[in-house]
Design a protein around this motif. Structure first.
Motif, PDB file in Angstrom:
ATOM      1  N   LEU A   1       7.218   5.458 -53.374  1.00  0.00           N
ATOM      2  CA  LEU A   1       7.302   4.486 -54.469  1.00  0.00           C
ATOM      3  C   LEU A   1       7.340   3.074 -53.891  1.00  0.00           C
ATOM      4  N   ALA A   2       8.163   2.868 -52.867  1.00  0.00           N
ATOM      5  CA  ALA A   2       8.256   1.542 -52.228  1.00  0.00           C
ATOM      6  C   ALA A   2       6.904   1.113 -51.673  1.00  0.00           C
ATOM      7  N   LYS A   3       6.180   2.064 -51.077  1.00  0.00           N
ATOM      8  CA  LYS A   3       4.841   1.742 -50.562  1.00  0.00           C
ATOM      9  C   LYS A   3       3.898   1.377 -51.701  1.00  0.00           C
ATOM     10  N   SER A   4       3.962   2.129 -52.802  1.00  0.00           N
ATOM     11  CA  SER A   4       3.044   1.876 -53.919  1.00  0.00           C
ATOM     12  C   SER A   4       3.333   0.554 -54.612  1.00  0.00           C
ATOM     13  N   LYS A   5       4.541   0.060 -54.503  1.00  0.00           N
ATOM     14  CA  LYS A   5       4.923  -1.214 -55.122  1.00  0.00           C
ATOM     15  C   LYS A   5       4.853  -2.370 -54.131  1.00  0.00           C
ATOM     16  N   ASN A   6       4.284  -2.113 -52.940  1.00  0.00           N
ATOM     17  CA  ASN A   6       4.094  -3.118 -51.888  1.00  0.00           C
ATOM     18  C   ASN A   6       5.391  -3.705 -51.347  1.00  0.00           C
ATOM     19  N   CYS A   7       6.481  -2.973 -51.426  1.00  0.00           N
ATOM     20  CA  CYS A   7       7.764  -3.444 -50.908  1.00  0.00           C
ATOM     21  C   CYS A   7       7.727  -3.644 -49.390  1.00  0.00           C
ATOM     22  N   PHE A   8       6.896  -2.813 -48.716  1.00  0.00           N
ATOM     23  CA  PHE A   8       6.819  -2.912 -47.261  1.00  0.00           C
ATOM     24  C   PHE A   8       6.097  -4.170 -46.790  1.00  0.00           C
ATOM     25  N   ALA A   9       5.484  -4.906 -47.686  1.00  0.00           N
ATOM     26  CA  ALA A   9       4.856  -6.168 -47.296  1.00  0.00           C
ATOM     27  C   ALA A   9       5.916  -7.182 -46.858  1.00  0.00           C
ATOM     28  N   CYS A  10       7.121  -7.064 -47.412  1.00  0.00           N
ATOM     29  CA  CYS A  10       8.187  -8.024 -47.106  1.00  0.00           C
ATOM     30  C   CYS A  10       9.422  -7.416 -46.452  1.00  0.00           C
ATOM     31  N   HIS A  11       9.572  -6.096 -46.522  1.00  0.00           N
ATOM     32  CA  HIS A  11      10.770  -5.439 -45.986  1.00  0.00           C
ATOM     33  C   HIS A  11      10.384  -4.301 -45.056  1.00  0.00           C
ATOM     34  N   GLY A  12      11.090  -4.198 -43.945  1.00  0.00           N
ATOM     35  CA  GLY A  12      10.928  -3.066 -43.051  1.00  0.00           C
ATOM     36  C   GLY A  12      12.131  -2.150 -43.173  1.00  0.00           C
ATOM     37  N   LEU A  13      11.976  -0.921 -42.753  1.00  0.00           N
ATOM     38  CA  LEU A  13      13.122  -0.011 -42.769  1.00  0.00           C
ATOM     39  C   LEU A  13      14.225  -0.536 -41.861  1.00  0.00           C
ATOM     40  N   ASP A  14      13.836  -0.926 -40.637  1.00  0.00           N
ATOM     41  CA  ASP A  14      14.811  -1.347 -39.635  1.00  0.00           C
ATOM     42  C   ASP A  14      14.612  -2.778 -39.149  1.00  0.00           C
ATOM     43  N   ASN A  15      13.602  -3.456 -39.681  1.00  0.00           N
ATOM     44  CA  ASN A  15      13.328  -4.808 -39.198  1.00  0.00           C
ATOM     45  C   ASN A  15      13.042  -5.759 -40.359  1.00  0.00           C
ATOM     46  N   LYS A  16      13.479  -6.998 -40.166  1.00  0.00           N
ATOM     47  CA  LYS A  16      13.210  -8.063 -41.131  1.00  0.00           C
ATOM     48  C   LYS A  16      11.734  -8.428 -41.029  1.00  0.00           C
ATOM     49  N   ILE A  17      11.123  -8.639 -42.183  1.00  0.00           N
ATOM     50  CA  ILE A  17       9.749  -9.155 -42.208  1.00  0.00           C
ATOM     51  C   ILE A  17       9.861 -10.529 -42.875  1.00  0.00           C
ATOM     52  N   VAL A  18       9.670 -10.614 -44.171  1.00  0.00           N
ATOM     53  CA  VAL A  18       9.966 -11.837 -44.918  1.00  0.00           C
ATOM     54  C   VAL A  18      11.394 -11.723 -45.462  1.00  0.00           C
ATOM     55  N   GLY A  19      11.668 -10.544 -46.022  1.00  0.00           N
ATOM     56  CA  GLY A  19      13.007 -10.248 -46.508  1.00  0.00           C
ATOM     57  C   GLY A  19      13.737  -9.372 -45.513  1.00  0.00           C
ATOM     58  N   PRO A  20      14.991  -9.086 -45.775  1.00  0.00           N
ATOM     59  CA  PRO A  20      15.799  -8.315 -44.829  1.00  0.00           C
ATOM     60  C   PRO A  20      15.339  -6.868 -44.692  1.00  0.00           C
ATOM     61  N   ALA A  21      15.691  -6.264 -43.563  1.00  0.00           N
ATOM     62  CA  ALA A  21      15.468  -4.830 -43.371  1.00  0.00           C
ATOM     63  C   ALA A  21      16.348  -4.082 -44.364  1.00  0.00           C
ATOM     64  N   TRP A  22      15.863  -2.944 -44.819  1.00  0.00           N
ATOM     65  CA  TRP A  22      16.651  -2.175 -45.782  1.00  0.00           C
ATOM     66  C   TRP A  22      17.951  -1.660 -45.187  1.00  0.00           C
ATOM     67  N   LYS A  23      17.990  -1.418 -43.877  1.00  0.00           N
ATOM     68  CA  LYS A  23      19.245  -0.998 -43.265  1.00  0.00           C
ATOM     69  C   LYS A  23      20.278  -2.129 -43.371  1.00  0.00           C
ATOM     70  N   ASP A  24      19.818  -3.376 -43.312  1.00  0.00           N
ATOM     71  CA  ASP A  24      20.724  -4.517 -43.437  1.00  0.00           C
ATOM     72  C   ASP A  24      21.209  -4.685 -44.883  1.00  0.00           C
ATOM     73  N   VAL A  25      20.334  -4.405 -45.834  1.00  0.00           N
ATOM     74  CA  VAL A  25      20.734  -4.442 -47.251  1.00  0.00           C
ATOM     75  C   VAL A  25      21.788  -3.367 -47.498  1.00  0.00           C
ATOM     76  N   ALA A  26      21.546  -2.175 -46.969  1.00  0.00           N
ATOM     77  CA  ALA A  26      22.509  -1.084 -47.130  1.00  0.00           C
ATOM     78  C   ALA A  26      23.853  -1.462 -46.508  1.00  0.00           C
ATOM     79  N   ALA A  27      23.814  -2.046 -45.325  1.00  0.00           N
ATOM     80  CA  ALA A  27      25.056  -2.434 -44.648  1.00  0.00           C
ATOM     81  C   ALA A  27      25.834  -3.467 -45.456  1.00  0.00           C
ATOM     82  N   ARG A  28      25.122  -4.389 -46.082  1.00  0.00           N
ATOM     83  CA  ARG A  28      25.805  -5.435 -46.847  1.00  0.00           C
ATOM     84  C   ARG A  28      26.390  -4.917 -48.159  1.00  0.00           C
ATOM     85  N   PHE A  29      25.686  -4.015 -48.827  1.00  0.00           N
ATOM     86  CA  PHE A  29      26.092  -3.637 -50.182  1.00  0.00           C
ATOM     87  C   PHE A  29      26.766  -2.278 -50.306  1.00  0.00           C
ATOM     88  N   ASN A  30      26.653  -1.402 -49.301  1.00  0.00           N
ATOM     89  CA  ASN A  30      27.291  -0.092 -49.396  1.00  0.00           C
ATOM     90  C   ASN A  30      28.794  -0.246 -49.581  1.00  0.00           C
TER      91      ASN A  30
END
Length: 101
Positions: A24-53
């Motif tokens: 779903l994330a790929k189909s919505k182009n989320c990976f254009a700005c976010h990486g699983l483990d690395n920042k692209i334009v926006g934060p890495a999803w692991k960093d989002v999880a760390a901040r909000f979990n």
């Protein structure tokens, strides 16, 4: 029979969620700005999880940010609103919060 027809219509008119949230994330182009483990334009999803979990209401907060956009949380670059349904935004938020950090 009327109830069966109404239920069938409801099922057919409800958009199906992707079986895999990453697809779903790929189909919505989320990976254009976010990486699983690395920042692209926006934060890495692991960093989002760390901040909000563990934060109360984190899943709904992230779903709202995904759907409506956000600014100021991760710096000056805003995240634009995304063309997702409420259910898709919730599915993505839940998945993001499962990323390992």
């Amino acid at each position: 029979m009327l109830l069966r027809s109404a239920l069938l219509l409801l099922v057919l008119s409800t958009p199906a969620l992707a079986a895999d949230p990453q697809d779903l994330a790929k189909s919505k182009n989320c990976f254009a700005c976010h990486g699983l483990d690395n920042k692209i334009v926006g934060p890495a999803w692991k960093d989002v999880a760390a901040r909000f979990n563990g934060q109360k209401g984190a899943e709904q907060l992230l779903a709202d940010k995904i759907k409506n956009g956000s600014s100021g949380t991760w710096g000056a670059v805003p995240m634009p609103p995304n063309p997702v349904s409420d259910a898709e935004a919730a599915q993505l938020a839940k998945w993001i919060l499962t990323r390992k950090y």
